[in-house]
Design an enzyme around this catalytic site. Structure first.
Site, mmCIF file in Angstrom:
data_model
loop_
_atom_site.group_PDB
_atom_site.id
_atom_site.type_symbol
_atom_site.label_atom_id
_atom_site.label_comp_id
_atom_site.label_asym_id
_atom_site.label_seq_id
_atom_site.Cartn_x
_atom_site.Cartn_y
_atom_site.Cartn_z
ATOM 1 N N ASP A 48 0.810 -1.219 0.000
ATOM 2 C CA ASP A 48 0.000 0.000 0.000
ATOM 3 C C ASP A 48 0.841 1.267 0.000
ATOM 4 O O ASP A 48 2.070 1.215 0.167
ATOM 5 C CB ASP A 48 -0.963 -0.016 1.203
ATOM 6 N N ASP A 54 -7.304 -2.677 14.461
ATOM 7 C CA ASP A 54 -8.693 -3.106 14.227
ATOM 8 C C ASP A 54 -8.749 -4.395 13.400
ATOM 9 O O ASP A 54 -9.784 -4.775 12.888
ATOM 10 C CB ASP A 54 -9.497 -1.990 13.533
ATOM 11 N N HIS A 64 -7.092 -5.034 10.564
ATOM 12 C CA HIS A 64 -6.997 -4.914 9.105
ATOM 13 C C HIS A 64 -5.651 -5.408 8.573
ATOM 14 O O HIS A 64 -4.655 -5.408 9.291
ATOM 15 C CB HIS A 64 -7.282 -3.476 8.628
ATOM 16 N N GLU A 101 -9.633 -1.681 5.535
ATOM 17 C CA GLU A 101 -10.296 -1.329 6.784
ATOM 18 C C GLU A 101 -11.553 -2.179 6.978
ATOM 19 O O GLU A 101 -12.060 -2.776 6.025
ATOM 20 C CB GLU A 101 -10.671 0.156 6.749
#
Ligand code: GLP
Length: 270
Positions: free
Chosen positions: A67, A136, A138, A143
C-alpha cells in the site's frame, strides 16, 4: 493457520526472516510481497544482516508493496516508498527496477490500480506476502467493511488507523485520509502469507484474526480461507488465543518431523 508463538518481538522478526530467507535461497527469482509499519522492521533488519554476513542474494528477487498513502510522493519521509528504501532496499542488493510500491500521486488511480494488479500477474504472482495487522484487525489498508474479494483500489482510512499513525506525521490532521491498497482478494492470491504481530495492544486483533469468525469487519480473518498462512506472534500478541497449547503441540510435532525424529511421533517403527 500455522501459529508460532515467540518470546518477544525480536524473535518474531528473526523467525519471520527465516521463512523469507529460505524462500530466497530456494527460489532466487521469487516474488515477495512486502509490508510497512513497525511490525516488519525486525524482519527487515535480519534480512539485511543475512545479506551482509551470509551473502543472502536479492539480485533476482521482485517485490511488491501492499500500500501507499495518497498524495505522498516517493521522497516524502512518511511515504511507504521512502520507508522501504530506508529500512530495506538501500541495504540489500535488490534491483530498484524490480521493486514496486503503489504510486500515491498517480493521476488516474483506477488505471494505476489495474496496472499494479497486472504487474503482479506478469511477475508470476506473489510467492510470499509479509503482513502486519492493524489494531482493528486490518491487513494492508483493508479497513473493516472491505470486501473480502477486493482488489487493489483507493481506500478511506478508518479514524482508528489515522489515530494509530498520527505519531509518524506529528498530528492526526497531517495523516492522509486515503490510501491505495492491495485488496483482500489480491492478498489471498499470494501463494503463502506470513502474518506478524507483537505487543499486547495487538492481542484482540490477533484473537479475532486467528480464532474469530471470518468477517469483513476484521479483514485479517479472511486469511483463515488461505491454504498456507504462518502467523508469528509474541507472547503479548498471542495473549488472548484460546488454543495456544494446541499450537505449541503442532510446532513440537513439526520440529520432530523436520529433524527426522519419526520414532518420537510413533512413525517409522513396527
Ligand atoms: C498500517 C499498514 C499495515 C500495517 C499496520 C500496522 O495500517 N497499512 O500494513 O500492518 O499499519 O502497523 P504497525 O506495524 O506499525 O503496528
Amino acid at each position: 493457520m500455522r501459529v508460532i508463538i515467540q518470546p518477544d518481538a525480536e524473535s518474531v522478526g528473526r523467525r519471520g526472516a527465516r521463512f523469507v530467507a529460505d524462500l530466497v535461497r530456494r527460489k532466487p527469482d521469487c516474488v515477495l510481497g512486502l509490508a510497512t509499519g513497525s511490525t516488519p522492521l525486525g524482519l527487515y533488519r535480519e534480512l539485511i544482516r543475512l545479506h551482509r554476513e551470509e551473502g543472502l542474494d536479492f539480485s533476482q528477487v521482485t517485490t511488491f508493496n501492499l500500500d501507499e498513502y495518497v498524495g505522498l510522493g516517493p521522497t516524502h519521509p512518511q511515504s511507504y516508498r521512502c520507508f522501504m528504501q530506508q529500512n530495506l532496499f538501500d541495504h540489500i542488493n535488490v534491483r530498484p527496477e524490480r521493486t514496486s510500491v503503489p504510486d500515491g500521486r498517480a493521476l488516474d488511480f483506477e488505471l494505476h490500480c489495474r496496472q499494479y494488479e497486472q504487474k503482479i500477474k506478469d511477475a508470476g504472482g506473489i510467492d510470499l506476502q509479509v503482513l502486519g495487522l492493524g489494531s482493528d484487525g486490518h491487513i494492508a489498508f483493508n479497513e473493516p467493511g472491505s470486501s473480502l474479494g477486493s482488489r487493489t483500489r483507493l481506500k478511506t482510512l478508518a479514524s482508528e488507523t489515522v489515530r494509530d499513525n498520527a505519531r509518524f506525521f506529528g498530528g492526526e490532521d497531517k495523516v492522509p485520509r486515503l490510501a491505495i491498497t492491495m485488496g483482500v482478494g489480491t492478498i489471498l492470491e499470494s501463494r503463502r502469507c506470513l502474518l506478524l504481530a507483537f505487543g499486547g495492544h495487538k492481542a484482540e486483533a490477533v484473537r479475532a484474526t486467528v480464532e474469530g469468525p471470518i468477517t469483513a469487519q476484521v479483514t485479517g480473518s479472511a486469511l483463515q480461507l488461505h491454504r498456507e498462512v504462518v502467523g508469528i506472534f509474541d507472547e503479548g500478541a498471542a495473549g488472548l488465543l484460546v488454543r495456544r497449547a494446541y499450537y505449541a503441540e503442532v510446532e513440537q510435532a513439526q520440529s520432530l518431523l523436520e529433524s527426522g525424529q519419526l520414532k518420537a511421533l510413533g512413525l517409522g517403527g513396527q
